[in-house]
Design a protein around this motif. Structure first.
Motif, mmCIF file in Angstrom:
data_model
loop_
_atom_site.group_PDB
_atom_site.id
_atom_site.type_symbol
_atom_site.label_atom_id
_atom_site.label_comp_id
_atom_site.label_asym_id
_atom_site.label_seq_id
_atom_site.Cartn_x
_atom_site.Cartn_y
_atom_site.Cartn_z
ATOM 1 N N TYR A 214 0.836 -1.200 0.000
ATOM 2 C CA TYR A 214 0.000 0.000 0.000
ATOM 3 C C TYR A 214 0.876 1.257 0.000
ATOM 4 O O TYR A 214 0.612 2.213 -0.740
ATOM 5 N N LYS B 98 -6.003 8.015 -2.114
ATOM 6 C CA LYS B 98 -5.221 6.887 -1.591
ATOM 7 C C LYS B 98 -4.805 7.118 -0.142
ATOM 8 O O LYS B 98 -4.947 6.228 0.704
ATOM 9 N N LYS C 158 -8.556 5.832 1.416
ATOM 10 C CA LYS C 158 -8.348 4.393 1.230
ATOM 11 C C LYS C 158 -7.276 3.825 2.148
ATOM 12 O O LYS C 158 -6.764 2.727 1.891
#
Length: 340
Positions: A41, A200, A204
């Motif tokens: 990630y 992001k 997220k």
């Protein structure tokens, strides 16, 4: 004479070796060494992994590395943040500097910075002619009888100086934010954070829940956003502002809105690490600058909790005014992720 070390960017095939290197040479059990999904990630962009590696050509082993986090989807002209810079002992005492120079010159970045550098490394960055400094730490206390997270020697409830009627509009989804806030209008800001990054980083995130507030001027205009994270400890909550994007002067107008959200959620305090420019707007919003003469303790570390004040140092190659917040780079990153 052939170079003993090859410096290159990482790919997906390097992930396991990077994680092993971090575990063996940075910190055993570190979240980036033990949780592959979180590592990806943070650093994966397609087939690319955002690390510069120094490889020993004799055995193809990693002997040094520096990760980076970028603020835009494109690599070209992005502002990037150094992360996890480490070399092991070799016969090249300049290898660590060579990795930094490679990252700075070969990443196609517009600006290279890092938030959270070790004080002992500051002379290295100054040798490279990077600008160094430290973030200011601001805080605003709720009016409490006792404090369970902060240690308050001298209680001062700051008054906000600008009483404009702005309010906070919380955005729960990125699409809702896009419908009300023109991210691209701040493309000339330093650092510029595009929609890819904001979605992001704050909508997220696989571990943290962020609160994204638009600063509403009550005329239907959202010209700035403020990002914060609620932290709980010892039975109480605090709110930590980690980022701000937009018209900086609007921060001065948020005093009443901060007070309302602090009272509504019973936060013990709200704090804000920020640096790189003149920060009077934050104080106008009722925040107090944490100085060495201030004996109060406003903790920074919660994983695990450490009851002490923390100074956050940074470097940047920017020659212009450059906004730096705790959310930049990897400063607001979990140190522990429970295994599911």
């Amino acid at each position: 004479m052939l170079d003993k070390h090859l410096i290159r960017f990482a790919t997906l095939q390097d992930v396991d070796a990077i994680m092993t290197f971090i575990n063996e040479n940075w910190k055993e059990g570190h979240v980036l060494a033990t949780n592959k999904s979180f590592f990806l990630y943070e650093y994966q962009c397609g087939e690319r992994i955002n690390f510069a590696l120094a490889i020993d050509v004799a055995d193809n082993k990693i002997v040094g590395l520096c990760g980076f986090i970028k603020n835009t989807e494109a690599y070209q002209n992005s502002c990037i943040w150094g992360s996890v810079w480490k070399v092991i002992k070799t016969d090249d005492p300049m290898l660590g500097i060579k990795i930094l120079e490679y990252l700075h010159t070969q990443s196609e970045c517009k600006i290279f910075s890092s938030c959270g550098i070790a004080p002992k490394t500051i002379p290295i960055y100054q040798f490279l002619r990077f600008k160094t400094g430290k973030l200011n730490h601001y805080y605003r206390l709720n009016d409490k009888e006792t404090y369970k997270v902060a240690k308050i020697v001298s209680k001062e409830i700051s008054e906000f100086k600008v009483n404009n009627e702005v309010s906070f509009k919380e955005f729960k989804t990125f699409s809702d934010l896009q419908a009300h806030f023109d991210i691209a209008s701040f493309s000339n800001s330093l650092p510029y954070k595009d929609g890819w990054y904001i979605e992001k980083r704050y909508f997220k995130h696989p571990v943290y829940q962020y609160k994204v507030f638009g600063i509403d001027d009550n005329f239907g205009q959202i010209k700035s956003i403020l990002i914060a994270r609620e932290v709980g400890y010892n039975g109480v909550k605090v709110l930590r502002i980690v980022d701000f994007i937009g018209n900086y002067n609007q921060l001065a107008e948020t005093g009443n809105a901060i007070q309302e959200i602090m009272h509504k959620n019973d936060y013990e305090y709200v704090d804000f690490y920020a640096g790189g420019f003149k920060l009077d707007a934050i104080e106008k919003a009722g925040f107090k600058l944490k100085t060495e003469a201030d004996l109060n303790c406003i903790p920074n570390y919660f994983e695990p909790f450490v009851h002490e004040n923390t100074t956050i140092h940074y470097f940047t190659t920017s020659e212009q005014d450059f906004l730096i917040f705790k959310g930049d780079g990897d400063q607001d990153r979990p140190n522990f992720i429970p295994q599911s």
